[in-house]
Design a protein around this motif. Structure first.
Motif, mmCIF file in Angstrom:
data_model
loop_
_atom_site.group_PDB
_atom_site.id
_atom_site.type_symbol
_atom_site.label_atom_id
_atom_site.label_comp_id
_atom_site.label_asym_id
_atom_site.label_seq_id
_atom_site.Cartn_x
_atom_site.Cartn_y
_atom_site.Cartn_z
ATOM 1 N N THR A 21 0.820 -1.211 0.000
ATOM 2 C CA THR A 21 0.000 0.000 0.000
ATOM 3 C C THR A 21 0.855 1.263 0.000
ATOM 4 N N THR A 22 1.999 1.239 0.655
ATOM 5 C CA THR A 22 2.855 2.419 0.730
ATOM 6 C C THR A 22 3.671 2.637 -0.539
ATOM 7 N N HIS A 23 4.228 1.571 -1.085
ATOM 8 C CA HIS A 23 5.197 1.719 -2.176
ATOM 9 C C HIS A 23 4.660 1.426 -3.570
ATOM 10 N N GLY A 25 1.114 1.318 -4.615
ATOM 11 C CA GLY A 25 -0.197 1.820 -5.012
ATOM 12 C C GLY A 25 -1.359 0.856 -4.835
ATOM 13 N N ARG A 27 -4.446 -0.901 -2.539
ATOM 14 C CA ARG A 27 -5.337 -0.489 -1.459
ATOM 15 C C ARG A 27 -5.770 -1.742 -0.691
ATOM 16 N N ARG A 41 -4.869 -3.553 -6.747
ATOM 17 C CA ARG A 41 -4.400 -2.458 -7.605
ATOM 18 C C ARG A 41 -5.033 -2.711 -8.964
ATOM 19 N N GLU A 83 10.465 5.458 -11.088
ATOM 20 C CA GLU A 83 9.940 4.529 -10.076
ATOM 21 C C GLU A 83 11.074 3.882 -9.297
#
Length: 125
Positions: A21-23, A25, A27, A41, A83
Motif C-alpha cells: 500500500t505504501t510503495h 499503489g 489499497r 491495484r 519509479e
C-alpha cells in the motif's frame, strides 16, 4: 475484465500490507491479521497469506508453502527510471539492474518476504 487474484505466501502479513500500500499503489480490501489480508491495484487482487493462514498450512507430503521463487506479478509503470529512484529513496532494494529488451524495460524487486515483483515499462509505440 474481472479481477484476477494471485496468492503470495508471506512471513509477516502486516509488513506486506504496508509494503504494497505504501510503495506500489495497492489499497487494502480486507484484513485478518496476522494470518491474512488482501490488497488490490486495478484488476489485480493480491492475497497475502501468512504462516497461520489456510494457504500457509503444511501440505500432506510435509512441504510448507514458502515465499520467494521467480514467478511474479508484473506491474506496468509509465517511467521505470523514476519509479526505481523513488523506491530506492524509500530504502528498497532490487534483484537486478534495469534490463531492456524488444518489448520494453524491466526490473525485479522483492517484497518484505522475498516474493518478486516486476516493474515493467513497455516500449513507446
Amino acid at each position: 475484465m474481472s479481477m484476477v487474484s494471485v496468492r503470495y505466501i508471506v512471513d509477516d502479513v502486516g509488513a506486506s500490507v504496508a509494503f504494497y500500500t505504501t510503495h506500489l499503489g495497492f489499497r487494502l480490501l480486507t484484513s485478518a491479521l496476522p494470518a491474512f489480508a488482501d490488497v488490490a491495484r486495478g484488476d489485480l487482487r493480491l492475497l497475502l497469506s501468512g504462516p497461520t493462514s489456510s494457504g500457509g498450512r503444511t501440505l500432506p507430503d510435509g512441504r510448507r508453502p514458502a515465499p520467494g521463487g521467480w514467478n511474479r506479478i508484473h506491474l506496468i509503470v509509465e517511467d521505470l527510471t523514476s519509479e526505481v529512484e523513488r523506491l530506492q529513496r524509500a530504502g528498497l532494494s532490487f534483484r537486478s539492474e534495469i534490463v531492456t529488451g524488444p518489448g520494453g524495460s524491466q526490473i525485479v524487486l522483492d517484497d518484505p518476504s522475498g516474493n518478486p515483483i516486476e516493474l515493467f515499462q513497455p516500449v513507446a509505440r
